[in-house]
Design an enzyme around this catalytic site. Structure first.
Site, short mmCIF file in Angstrom:
data_model
loop_
_atom_site.label_atom_id
_atom_site.label_comp_id
_atom_site.label_asym_id
_atom_site.label_seq_id
_atom_site.Cartn_x
_atom_site.Cartn_y
_atom_site.Cartn_z
N HIS A 271 -0.62 4.56 -1.05
CA HIS A 271 -2.07 4.35 -1.10
C HIS A 271 -2.83 5.15 -0.04
O HIS A 271 -4.00 5.46 -0.25
CB HIS A 271 -2.40 2.86 -0.97
N ASN B 178 0.81 -1.23 0.00
CA ASN B 178 0.00 0.00 0.00
C ASN B 178 0.84 1.27 0.00
O ASN B 178 0.34 2.34 0.36
CB ASN B 178 -0.95 0.00 1.20
ZN LIG Z 1 -3.23 -0.15 -5.74
#
Ligand SMILES: [Zn+2]
Ligand SMILES: NC(=O)c1ccc[n+]([C@@H]2O[C@H](COP(=O)([O-])OP(=O)(O)OC[C@H]3O[C@@H](n4cnc5c(N)ncnc54)[C@H](O)[C@@H]3O)[C@@H](O)[C@H]2O)c1
Length: 359
Positions: A238, A235
């Site tokens: 993210h 992530n």
């Molecule tokens: Zn992604």
């Protein structure tokens, strides 16, 4: 772990692969309208030649297809076609088809095998690998789902030749992410061959897909259920990215575009916390500067928002109950870790403001 095959044409020996994995030659083939048009005949002809019994299903090519309503429709068509536990499901498409197809396979008759045939760069390098399958809930994306590992992931890079440029760049964000979090040499390779990869030129694009898929598979194998913090490093970028996606109603910015901008913020934050050097920051920003966005997108969906508003959006997007945001940071280029301590809001908004001057 799933076997991942990257070749052209990848369905040529599909029967042999099915035999090897103990999969019956009885297959539900799920497409979206676009993949049905573009490669449907090629795939179904290949299945015919190799003695398969198949049932074709087609869903609308949009995110809202990841719903109970669509899943129910597919179950009905499958039951009516006498599909049973002895069958498997081939998901031919991007992340939408892969997630919905995996969800249906995981639940139909308490679970039939799924084989992923990803056709977008994002699906080839990310969503088709790792077994997370889900549909959306009105209160949040991907909230209802399973861990359902594909038996096989069959990737044909040639399918990318028809993919719109915007989708290539969106997938490229995840590719670059793997360089940042796991492989410094790969990052340098991407820096050097970025233009060839986005132009779908071989051997560059195949190498980039293969390396990305292997990095993801390796991370997933070590931390399948996201318990140790390793899978969470996927992530990177993210936490910021989700905040931007939410501000754009998940409609006006592609996930990968938000992640590319989020990675700029996360790199800057890493440098502010001293986990990467200024030189590494410059190297990282250099790779990210190659991303192309639609005219005005960065202004309208990033720069225009006060950093405080982006921070609030990052908070409201969180699926977790605890209030602290969690960030994936770099420990040098090519290595990531989950930062478990709470960071001051000023630091986060500071990173966002600095990122705006770069983008
Ligand atoms: Zn992604
Ligand atoms: N399961 C996971 O681990 C995971 C990870 C990341 C993202 N996702 C999910 O993936 C989804 C996004 O996936 P996506 O970006 O692939 O989007 P998508 O599936 O919507 O595909 C994007 C568009 O490209 C079209 N398309 C697909 N292949 C094509 C081809 N070869 N040529 C031309 N057009 C083609 C599709 O029809 C669609 O219009 C989201 O729902 C997201 O939640 C899941």
């Amino acid at each position: 772990m799933s076997e991942i095959i990257v070749s052209t044409p990848v369905t040529e020996d599909i029967a042999v692969l099915f035999d090897k994995h103990g999969l019956a030659r009885k297959t539900v083939v799920l497409f979206d309208e676009n993949t049905r048009k573009l490669i449907g005949n090629q795939i179904l002809d290949s299945l015919d030649r190799q003695g398969f019994i198949w049932k074709e299903l087609v869903i609308p090519a949009r995110e809202t297809s990841k719903s109970f309503r669509t899943a129910m429709k597919l179950y009905t068509e499958m039951i009516e076609a006498h599909v049973d536990r002895g069958w498997n499901l081939l998901a031919v498409g991007g992340g939408v088809v892969g997630d919905l197809g995996g969800f249906v396979a995981a639940s139909f008759y308490r679970g039939i095998p799924v084989i992923q045939l990803p056709t977008t760069l994002l699906a080839m390098t990310d969503s088709a690998i790792g077994g997370k399958v889900a549909i959306n809930h009105p209160l949040g994306k991907n909230l209802i789902g399973f861990f359902h590992m594909p038996q096989l992931v069959l990737i044909d890079p040639a399918w990318l030749n028809t993919l719109p440029e915007r989708e290539i760049y969106a997938g490229m964000a995840e590719v670059v992410k793997y360089g940042f979090i796991a492989d410094r040499q790969f990052l340098s390779y991407l820096d050097e061959h970025f233009d060839e990869i986005v132009a779908v030129k071989d051997p560059y694009v195949t190498y980039a897909i293969r390396t990305s898929a292997m990095i993801k598979a390796d991370v997933v194998e070590k931390d399948f259920k996201e318990e140790s913090g390793l899978r969470a490093t996927l992530n990177f970028g993210h936490t910021f990215g989700h905040g931007l996606e939410k501000l754009a109603d998940y409609r006006h910015i592609r996930h990968g575009e938000a992640v590319a901008l989020g990675m700029v913020c996360a790199l800057i934050l890493s440098e502010m916390l001293g986990t990467i050097t200024e030189e590494e920051l410059q190297q990282g920003l250099n790779v990210l500067s190659r991303f192309k966005f639609r005219k005005g997108l960065v202004e309208k969906h990033f720069k225009v928002h006060p950093a405080q508003k982006i921070l609030e959006s990052m908070h409201s997007d969180k699926k977790k109950v605890d209030s602290a945001l969690r960030f994936v940071l770099l420990d040098g280029l090519g290595k990531a870790f989950l930062h478990r301590e709470t960071l001051d809001d000023e630091l986060i908004t500071g990173a966002i403001e600095k990122a705006k001057t770069f983008c």
